[in-house]
Design a protein around this motif. Structure first.
Motif, PDB file in Angstrom:
ATOM      1  N   ILE A  72      35.657  40.208  59.883  1.00 28.73           N
ATOM      2  CA  ILE A  72      35.236  40.892  61.109  1.00 28.73           C
ATOM      3  C   ILE A  72      33.804  40.490  61.430  1.00 28.73           C
ATOM      4  CG2 ILE A  72      34.800  43.146  62.162  1.00 28.73           C
ATOM      5  CD1 ILE A  72      37.049  44.247  60.354  1.00 28.73           C
ATOM      6  N   THR A  73      32.932  40.525  60.427  1.00 28.45           N
ATOM      7  CA  THR A  73      31.593  39.932  60.504  1.00 28.45           C
ATOM      8  C   THR A  73      31.566  38.781  59.501  1.00 28.45           C
ATOM      9  OG1 THR A  73      30.672  41.326  58.758  1.00 28.45           O
ATOM     10  CG2 THR A  73      30.643  42.207  60.999  1.00 28.45           C
ATOM     11  N   ASP A  74      30.428  38.091  59.379  1.00 29.95           N
ATOM     12  CA  ASP A  74      30.308  37.118  58.294  1.00 29.95           C
ATOM     13  C   ASP A  74      30.690  37.816  56.994  1.00 29.95           C
ATOM     14  OD1 ASP A  74      29.517  34.705  59.484  1.00 29.95           O
ATOM     15  OD2 ASP A  74      27.460  35.409  59.703  1.00 29.95           O
ATOM     16  N   LEU A  75      31.678  37.282  56.319  1.00 27.28           N
ATOM     17  CA  LEU A  75      32.208  37.931  55.114  1.00 27.28           C
ATOM     18  C   LEU A  75      31.966  37.025  53.925  1.00 27.28           C
ATOM     19  CD1 LEU A  75      33.858  40.360  54.008  1.00 27.28           C
ATOM     20  CD2 LEU A  75      35.907  38.958  54.340  1.00 27.28           C
ATOM     21  N   GLU A  76      31.201  37.537  52.953  1.00 29.05           N
ATOM     22  CA  GLU A  76      30.876  36.749  51.762  1.00 29.05           C
ATOM     23  C   GLU A  76      31.500  37.398  50.535  1.00 29.05           C
ATOM     24  OE1 GLU A  76      26.956  35.022  49.403  1.00 29.05           O
ATOM     25  OE2 GLU A  76      26.768  35.769  51.456  1.00 29.05           O
ATOM     26  N   MET A  77      32.176  36.564  49.740  1.00 27.38           N
ATOM     27  CA  MET A  77      32.841  37.059  48.541  1.00 27.38           C
ATOM     28  C   MET A  77      32.562  36.124  47.368  1.00 27.38           C
ATOM     29  SD  MET A  77      36.603  38.220  49.968  1.00 27.38           S
ATOM     30  CE  MET A  77      37.171  36.526  50.099  1.00 27.38           C
ATOM     31  N   ILE A  78      32.555  36.697  46.185  1.00 30.83           N
ATOM     32  CA  ILE A  78      32.556  35.923  44.940  1.00 30.83           C
ATOM     33  C   ILE A  78      33.974  35.946  44.405  1.00 30.83           C
ATOM     34  CG2 ILE A  78      31.634  35.663  42.623  1.00 30.83           C
ATOM     35  CD1 ILE A  78      29.585  35.176  44.836  1.00 30.83           C
ATOM     36  N   GLU A  79      34.543  34.765  44.219  1.00 32.65           N
ATOM     37  CA  GLU A  79      35.922  34.655  43.745  1.00 32.65           C
ATOM     38  C   GLU A  79      35.920  34.080  42.331  1.00 32.65           C
ATOM     39  OE1 GLU A  79      39.350  32.867  46.157  1.00 32.65           O
ATOM     40  OE2 GLU A  79      38.867  31.240  44.752  1.00 32.65           O
ATOM     41  N   VAL A  80      36.601  34.742  41.425  1.00 33.77           N
ATOM     42  CA  VAL A  80      36.742  34.262  40.056  1.00 33.77           C
ATOM     43  C   VAL A  80      38.221  33.967  39.809  1.00 33.77           C
ATOM     44  CG1 VAL A  80      36.385  34.735  37.615  1.00 33.77           C
ATOM     45  CG2 VAL A  80      34.750  35.611  39.306  1.00 33.77           C
ATOM     46  N   GLN A  81      38.537  32.707  39.579  1.00 30.89           N
ATOM     47  CA  GLN A  81      39.902  32.288  39.285  1.00 30.89           C
ATOM     48  C   GLN A  81      40.068  32.130  37.779  1.00 30.89           C
ATOM     49  OE1 GLN A  81      40.739  28.609  41.313  1.00 30.89           O
ATOM     50  NE2 GLN A  81      40.009  29.336  43.303  1.00 30.89           N
ATOM     51  N   THR A  82      41.191  32.586  37.247  1.00 25.39           N
ATOM     52  CA  THR A  82      41.498  32.384  35.831  1.00 25.39           C
ATOM     53  C   THR A  82      42.931  31.889  35.710  1.00 25.39           C
ATOM     54  OG1 THR A  82      42.157  34.711  35.603  1.00 25.39           O
ATOM     55  CG2 THR A  82      39.893  34.141  34.991  1.00 25.39           C
ATOM     56  N   GLY A  83      43.152  30.972  34.804  1.00 25.56           N
ATOM     57  CA  GLY A  83      44.487  30.417  34.592  1.00 25.56           C
ATOM     58  C   GLY A  83      44.385  29.125  33.812  1.00 25.56           C
ATOM     59  N   GLU A  84      45.508  28.431  33.690  1.00 26.82           N
ATOM     60  CA  GLU A  84      45.531  27.185  32.931  1.00 26.82           C
ATOM     61  C   GLU A  84      45.524  25.956  33.824  1.00 26.82           C
ATOM     62  OE1 GLU A  84      48.697  27.225  30.123  1.00 26.82           O
ATOM     63  OE2 GLU A  84      47.821  28.848  28.934  1.00 26.82           O
ATOM     64  N   GLU A  85      45.658  26.135  35.142  1.00 23.27           N
ATOM     65  CA  GLU A  85      45.619  25.007  36.067  1.00 23.27           C
ATOM     66  C   GLU A  85      45.066  25.502  37.403  1.00 23.27           C
ATOM     67  OE1 GLU A  85      48.421  21.299  37.636  1.00 23.27           O
ATOM     68  OE2 GLU A  85      49.317  23.011  36.601  1.00 23.27           O
ATOM     69  N   LEU A  86      43.774  25.274  37.636  1.00 16.22           N
ATOM     70  CA  LEU A  86      43.107  25.782  38.833  1.00 16.22           C
ATOM     71  C   LEU A  86      42.922  24.629  39.826  1.00 16.22           C
ATOM     72  CD1 LEU A  86      40.409  27.994  37.051  1.00 16.22           C
ATOM     73  CD2 LEU A  86      42.752  28.608  37.717  1.00 16.22           C
ATOM     74  N   VAL A  87      43.962  24.348  40.589  1.00 23.52           N
ATOM     75  CA  VAL A  87      43.945  23.225  41.523  1.00 23.52           C
ATOM     76  C   VAL A  87      44.422  23.698  42.886  1.00 23.52           C
ATOM     77  CG1 VAL A  87      44.254  21.460  39.751  1.00 23.52           C
ATOM     78  CG2 VAL A  87      46.258  22.511  40.805  1.00 23.52           C
ATOM     79  N   GLU A  88      44.015  22.976  43.947  1.00 23.55           N
ATOM     80  CA  GLU A  88      44.418  23.325  45.309  1.00 23.55           C
ATOM     81  C   GLU A  88      45.927  23.213  45.496  1.00 23.55           C
ATOM     82  OE1 GLU A  88      42.422  24.388  48.129  1.00 23.55           O
ATOM     83  OE2 GLU A  88      41.276  24.882  46.327  1.00 23.55           O
ATOM     84  N   GLU A  89      46.563  22.318  44.733  1.00 28.33           N
ATOM     85  CA  GLU A  89      48.006  22.118  44.871  1.00 28.33           C
ATOM     86  C   GLU A  89      48.808  23.354  44.450  1.00 28.33           C
ATOM     87  OE1 GLU A  89      45.954  18.408  45.043  1.00 28.33           O
ATOM     88  OE2 GLU A  89      45.878  19.991  43.523  1.00 28.33           O
ATOM     89  N   ASP A  90      48.154  24.303  43.799  1.00 26.95           N
ATOM     90  CA  ASP A  90      48.838  25.525  43.371  1.00 26.95           C
ATOM     91  C   ASP A  90      48.983  26.521  44.518  1.00 26.95           C
ATOM     92  OD1 ASP A  90      50.012  27.301  41.481  1.00 26.95           O
ATOM     93  OD2 ASP A  90      48.112  28.363  41.311  1.00 26.95           O
ATOM     94  N   ILE A  91      48.347  26.255  45.655  1.00 31.54           N
ATOM     95  CA  ILE A  91      48.410  27.161  46.803  1.00 31.54           C
ATOM     96  C   ILE A  91      49.671  26.876  47.609  1.00 31.54           C
ATOM     97  CG2 ILE A  91      47.284  27.927  48.917  1.00 31.54           C
ATOM     98  CD1 ILE A  91      44.629  27.091  47.704  1.00 31.54           C
ATOM     99  N   VAL A  92      50.442  27.915  47.909  1.00 32.32           N
ATOM    100  CA  VAL A  92      51.608  27.818  48.793  1.00 32.32           C
ATOM    101  C   VAL A  92      51.274  28.595  50.063  1.00 32.32           C
ATOM    102  CG1 VAL A  92      54.059  28.272  49.083  1.00 32.32           C
ATOM    103  CG2 VAL A  92      53.165  27.639  46.828  1.00 32.32           C
TER     104      VAL A  92
END
Length: 464
Positions: free
Chosen positions: A421-441
């Motif tokens: 809604i306004t400039d939105l800033e977040m800290i994202e922490v990913q955890t797993g065994e394969e952190l790649v863009e190809e994992d996004i559907v």
């Protein structure tokens, strides 16, 4: 007339700011008259607009660059998508097939192809608009724009004319081409009226369709797209231009530069410092570009470039800076900074543990009224902490607002999207065994469609 801007390559000669997704043409280092910074592609698109040519322009690019093009030029510019990076002949062939079969352009339509990143004056695009007329007058198969050299350079290709323009004629016929000759040879060519080849091509659409058919290639975009990986990776110059029966050239006598290396790019930067940087008074012709949050100080050095980004730090003599592509050719890593159509992100930290577990921390900024796609991940969990701004989230079919201090946990296979809604800033922490863009559907991009198709109303939830 149709114009195709070729946006390809990774531009690794401008490492560490450029990477596989943020090529040199997307670096915002050129100052406008108002003192703002813009990228090469933004500058060229502005020049096309002022010349009245942007309405007929398309950007041809690989899948990996679509997001940053939309972020910098907006979402309305038509994009011709290449399934993978190849050379200029496959790229131009695919673009021509797109204009022919998708846009249904007329067979006699003039197509002008040019790089997305020339550093030129506005009148360069006045010459571009003359190429259509030149093809009509000369009946040439291919039309080129050639730059009158200002010095003998071994970095550029040369168009050697058969004759010089005379009798009021603006154009000449090409006799042959020489690619990156020695400086001595370049001086000889210039004495014969040779021009720098700036990578601008013009042709009739039906000529290119004939060339594709003669090679047994389809002229329908979808069919050629399916066969794209099998096309020979060769330049348009070698495959088409040098084999054409008649090539006409329109000279351009204005300023032209290829800002492909740090030493040439810094010549056109309006400031010697970008970001948090300190240069001592005895530094001469030194430039610092710093994308990090920590300061960089340069003391007593001259003719150097210092560039710092999340991808790495470069300190080099400007004359030696073109060697960076060779030095870094074996260094492969994921991009640590990316621009997207919805905003941008920066990787803050990445750890891989001995047991194979990985942790990736990002700082994400989503621009107002923009949203992430409605998506899920198969192999990772994400934890978002909102640190600034307001937005709304769709998580597993439920819509709610989010603001600073909120923490959201996104488990694997859970559908989700966020809108700012306004400039939105977040800290994202990913955890797993394969952190790649190809994992996004990804299921949906448009926020209205996300709300309409996937949000479960309160009443339906109560009934459930």
């Amino acid at each position: 007339m149709k114009i195709v801007l070729l946006s390809g390559g990774s531009g690794k000669r401008l490492w560490p700011l450029s990477n596989d997704t943020r090529s040199k043409q997307f670096l915002k280092l050129l100052q406008t008259e108002s003192g703002q910074y813009e990228s090469m592609v933004q500058r060229v698109w502005g020049q096309l607009t002022r010349a009245g040519l942007s309405e007929c322009a398309y950007v041809a690019t690989s899948q990996s660059q679509i997001e940053v093009i939309k972020a910098q030029l907006g979402t309305r510019q038509p994009i011709i998508v290449e399934p993978e990076r190849r050379d200029t002949f496959p790229a131009i062939a695919l673009a021509a097939a797109y204009l022919h079969s998708v846009c249904e352009a007329a067979p006699d339509e003039t197509v002008v192809v040019l790089p997305v990143d020339p550093f030129v004056e506005d009148r360069f695009f006045v010459q571009i608009s003359k190429l259509e007329h030149m093809l009509e007058i000369t009946g040439a198969d291919i039309g080129l724009l050639g730059v009158r050299p200002t010095y003998p350079s071994a970095k550029y290709g040369y168009i050697v004319p058969r004759n010089s323009p005379d009798g009021g004629m603006e154009y000449c016929e090409a006799e042959h081409f020489e690619e990156k000759p020695s400086e001595q040879r370049a001086a000889e060519l210039i004495s014969r009226g040779a021009l720098w080849n700036c990578g601008v091509f013009a042709f009739r659409l039906d000529y290119m369709m004939q060339e594709l058919r003669s090679r047994g290639l389809p002229v329908v975009y979808e069919q050629l797209n399916e066969r794209y990986a099998s096309l020979t990776a060769i330049s348009f110059d070698y495959e088409i231009v040098e084999r054409a029966e008649r090539v006409s050239v329109l000279p351009y006598d204005g300023s032209w530069k290829d800002l492909g290396t740090w030493n040439t790019l810094t010549e056109e930067m309006g400031s010697s410092r970008v970001g948090k940087a300190v240069l001592s008074d005895d530094c001469q012709a030194a430039h610092v570009i710093n994308e990090l949050e920590i300061p960089v100080a340069v003391l007593g050095l001259s003719n150097v470039i210092v560039a710092a980004s999340p991808d790495g730090i470069l300190v080099a003599d400007k004359a030696a800076s073109p060697r960076i592509k060779e030095v870094m050719r074996h260094q492969e890593q994921r991009p640590m900074y990316e621009e997207r159509r919805w905003g941008r992100y920066r990787v803050l930290d990445y750890i891989q543990y001995p047991d194979g577990g990985q942790v990736l921390t990002k700082r994400i900024l989503i621009s107002p009224d923009c949203n992430l796609s409605y998506q899920y991940h198969r192999k990772r969990q994400e934890v978002w902490t909102v640190v600034a701004g307001r937005g709304e989230i769709v998580l597993a079919g439920e819509l709610r607002t989010i603001e600073r201090g909120d923490v959201i946990v996104v488990q694997p296979n859970i559908l989700h999207s966020v809108r700012a809604i306004t400039d939105l800033e977040m800290i994202e922490v990913q955890t797993g065994e394969e952190l790649v863009e190809e994992d996004i559907v990804r299921l949906e991009l448009d926020w209205h469609n996300i709300i309409t198709k996937y949000v479960v109303s309160a009443s339906r939830r109560r009934e459930a």
